[in-house]
Motif scaffolding. Sequence first.
Motif, PDB file in Angstrom:
ATOM      1  N   ARG A 234       0.709  -1.358   0.004  1.00  0.00           N
ATOM      2  CA  ARG A 234       0.019  -0.078   0.023  1.00  0.00           C
ATOM      3  C   ARG A 234       0.863   1.277   0.033  1.00  0.00           C
ATOM      4  N   LEU A 235       1.948   1.133   0.694  1.00  0.00           N
ATOM      5  CA  LEU A 235       2.669   2.185   0.830  1.00  0.00           C
ATOM      6  C   LEU A 235       3.355   2.754  -0.453  1.00  0.00           C
ATOM      7  N   HIS A 236       3.645   1.690  -1.185  1.00  0.00           N
ATOM      8  CA  HIS A 236       4.417   1.657  -2.535  1.00  0.00           C
ATOM      9  C   HIS A 236       3.340   2.574  -3.504  1.00  0.00           C
ATOM     10  N   SER A 237       2.095   2.091  -3.411  1.00  0.00           N
ATOM     11  CA  SER A 237       1.046   2.577  -4.069  1.00  0.00           C
ATOM     12  C   SER A 237       0.867   4.172  -3.807  1.00  0.00           C
ATOM     13  N   ALA A 238       0.797   4.396  -2.401  1.00  0.00           N
ATOM     14  CA  ALA A 238       0.716   5.552  -2.209  1.00  0.00           C
ATOM     15  C   ALA A 238       1.752   6.698  -2.459  1.00  0.00           C
ATOM     16  N   ILE A 239       2.735   6.220  -2.085  1.00  0.00           N
ATOM     17  CA  ILE A 239       4.018   7.061  -2.554  1.00  0.00           C
ATOM     18  C   ILE A 239       4.132   7.399  -4.098  1.00  0.00           C
ATOM     19  N   SER A 240       3.896   6.271  -4.866  1.00  0.00           N
ATOM     20  CA  SER A 240       3.878   6.510  -6.428  1.00  0.00           C
ATOM     21  C   SER A 240       2.705   7.190  -7.000  1.00  0.00           C
ATOM     22  N   ASP A 241       1.490   7.063  -6.322  1.00  0.00           N
ATOM     23  CA  ASP A 241       0.560   8.150  -6.595  1.00  0.00           C
ATOM     24  C   ASP A 241       0.345   9.544  -5.914  1.00  0.00           C
ATOM     25  N   LYS A 242       1.289   9.431  -5.050  1.00  0.00           N
ATOM     26  CA  LYS A 242       1.028  10.809  -4.136  1.00  0.00           C
ATOM     27  C   LYS A 242      -0.200  10.862  -3.477  1.00  0.00           C
ATOM     28  N   ASP A 243      -0.716   9.729  -2.865  1.00  0.00           N
ATOM     29  CA  ASP A 243      -1.930   9.795  -2.259  1.00  0.00           C
ATOM     30  C   ASP A 243      -1.932   9.653  -0.723  1.00  0.00           C
ATOM     31  N   PHE A 244      -1.899  11.094  -0.287  1.00  0.00           N
ATOM     32  CA  PHE A 244      -1.583  11.081   1.090  1.00  0.00           C
ATOM     33  C   PHE A 244      -2.626  10.545   2.115  1.00  0.00           C
ATOM     34  N   GLN A 245      -3.823  10.404   1.615  1.00  0.00           N
ATOM     35  CA  GLN A 245      -4.797   9.934   2.688  1.00  0.00           C
ATOM     36  C   GLN A 245      -4.310   8.180   2.732  1.00  0.00           C
ATOM     37  N   LEU A 246      -3.957   7.765   1.714  1.00  0.00           N
ATOM     38  CA  LEU A 246      -3.527   6.177   1.571  1.00  0.00           C
ATOM     39  C   LEU A 246      -2.306   5.947   2.563  1.00  0.00           C
ATOM     40  N   LEU A 247      -1.110   7.045   2.303  1.00  0.00           N
ATOM     41  CA  LEU A 247      -0.030   6.914   3.019  1.00  0.00           C
ATOM     42  C   LEU A 247      -0.491   6.989   4.656  1.00  0.00           C
ATOM     43  N   GLY A 248      -0.863   8.051   4.738  1.00  0.00           N
ATOM     44  CA  GLY A 248      -1.461   8.356   6.194  1.00  0.00           C
ATOM     45  C   GLY A 248      -2.133   7.167   6.950  1.00  0.00           C
ATOM     46  N   GLU A 249      -3.148   6.508   6.390  1.00  0.00           N
ATOM     47  CA  GLU A 249      -3.976   5.756   6.831  1.00  0.00           C
ATOM     48  C   GLU A 249      -3.021   4.415   7.150  1.00  0.00           C
ATOM     49  N   THR A 250      -2.587   4.037   5.809  1.00  0.00           N
ATOM     50  CA  THR A 250      -1.579   2.775   6.088  1.00  0.00           C
ATOM     51  C   THR A 250      -0.645   2.947   7.301  1.00  0.00           C
ATOM     52  N   ALA A 251      -0.054   4.097   7.359  1.00  0.00           N
ATOM     53  CA  ALA A 251       1.148   4.281   8.637  1.00  0.00           C
ATOM     54  C   ALA A 251       0.375   4.018   9.894  1.00  0.00           C
ATOM     55  N   GLU A 252      -0.762   4.963   9.919  1.00  0.00           N
ATOM     56  CA  GLU A 252      -1.419   4.945  11.392  1.00  0.00           C
ATOM     57  C   GLU A 252      -1.902   3.480  11.697  1.00  0.00           C
ATOM     58  N   HIS A 253      -2.405   2.914  10.828  1.00  0.00           N
ATOM     59  CA  HIS A 253      -3.259   1.597  11.081  1.00  0.00           C
ATOM     60  C   HIS A 253      -1.779   0.406  11.394  1.00  0.00           C
ATOM     61  N   ASN A 254      -0.829   0.950  10.569  1.00  0.00           N
ATOM     62  CA  ASN A 254       0.281  -0.066  10.926  1.00  0.00           C
ATOM     63  C   ASN A 254       1.073  -0.005  12.371  1.00  0.00           C
ATOM     64  N   ALA A 255       1.445   1.206  12.798  1.00  0.00           N
ATOM     65  CA  ALA A 255       1.630   1.581  14.048  1.00  0.00           C
ATOM     66  C   ALA A 255       0.898   0.988  15.084  1.00  0.00           C
ATOM     67  N   LEU A 256      -0.598   1.385  14.819  1.00  0.00           N
ATOM     68  CA  LEU A 256      -1.406   0.611  15.996  1.00  0.00           C
ATOM     69  C   LEU A 256      -1.512  -0.613  16.056  1.00  0.00           C
ATOM     70  N   SER A 257      -1.415  -1.230  14.861  1.00  0.00           N
ATOM     71  CA  SER A 257      -1.458  -2.973  14.925  1.00  0.00           C
ATOM     72  C   SER A 257      -0.200  -3.287  15.695  1.00  0.00           C
ATOM     73  N   MET A 258       0.935  -2.614  15.460  1.00  0.00           N
ATOM     74  CA  MET A 258       2.144  -2.937  16.200  1.00  0.00           C
ATOM     75  C   MET A 258       1.916  -2.973  17.630  1.00  0.00           C
TER      76      MET A 258
END
Length: 332
Positions: A234-258
């Motif tokens: 997901r982060l790869h897609s977010a970075i290549s599409d400059k999709d900030f919502q996908l970047l943020g949601e993925t990072a926050e969800h990942n941290a909370l899951s950890m």
Amino acid sequence: MLTKADVVERYLPSLLTASSEPVTCFAPSNIALCKYWGKREKELNLPVNSSLSISLGHLGTQTTLSLADVDQVWLNGERLTDDTPFARKVIAFIDLFRRDQAVTLKVDTRNNIPTAAGLASSASGFAALSLAINQFFALDLSDDVLSAFARMGSGSASRSLFQGFVEWERGQQEDGMDSFARPLAARWDTLRIGLVKVATGEKKVDSRSGMTRTLETASLYQAWPAQAARDISRLHSAISDKDFQLLGETAEHNALSMHATMIASWPPLIYWQPDSLAAMQKVWQLREQGIPIYFTMDAGPNLKLLFEAEHEADVLTAFGEIEVVNPFSAAP
Ligand code: PMV
């Protein structure tokens, strides 16, 4: 079992040439957007999952190596006694390279990360030390090898050799030499990281013991490797599409899951403090008001905010005088 020394040995000349001049190298701190959590092999710091981070530009560690009469380790202008954990780790790392050769060194480490930001410095510290060792002993090692060596000092140090977005591949080999980080080509000039300090100081449970405890006692951990793999893509897609919502949601969800895997450990491992939760709630409120802002957290109580430049003023109004980093301003 292979030791660190066995692995490093293969890449070294039989006799070292030490520089007569001091050598200074810098490495940035990094914040993982998909976290490294769990070792499949402890001696070499081999991770269960791949991870992806963003480096913090000019914030990090500068390390100078020079010849000295006796080994000495300095941190932010003060000489440490030989028995401090930091000095011991640094000397043990240098021993991997000089083996039994009579080269005694002064290691001068300076972190320019504001102490108030509550950021760990082991990643940038071991990355800067690896770069300095490579240059000081004219080892001429490739970036891949240096990143694998930095990983043996501290896992996340493998990513701190580079600026920008960086991916650390878990690798498969027993000697771990395919477990190293590489920078991604993408830039994201409007991306900002806000460092929210909740508390500084030594944490009671370091990441090494935290990982062991989670792996051994949290059945929730079984879901983690698959989630991490999904989040990296997901982060790869977010970075290549400059999709900030996908970047943020993925990072926050990942941290909370950890953190969920840590909370599900026994004895329970909760790095959060009441102010951590208050800061999370502030982030969620801002989102409800339409401001795209997300957070990530490592093995500690502090939050790292993710937002874009156009919302910096709103973030500063909500969080006060926090340090804001433009990760691409100093990147090559
Ligand atoms: O590199 P270590 O051993 O300090 O572990 C880092 C662990 C986390 O910061 C929680 C996650 C990460 O990928 O940086």
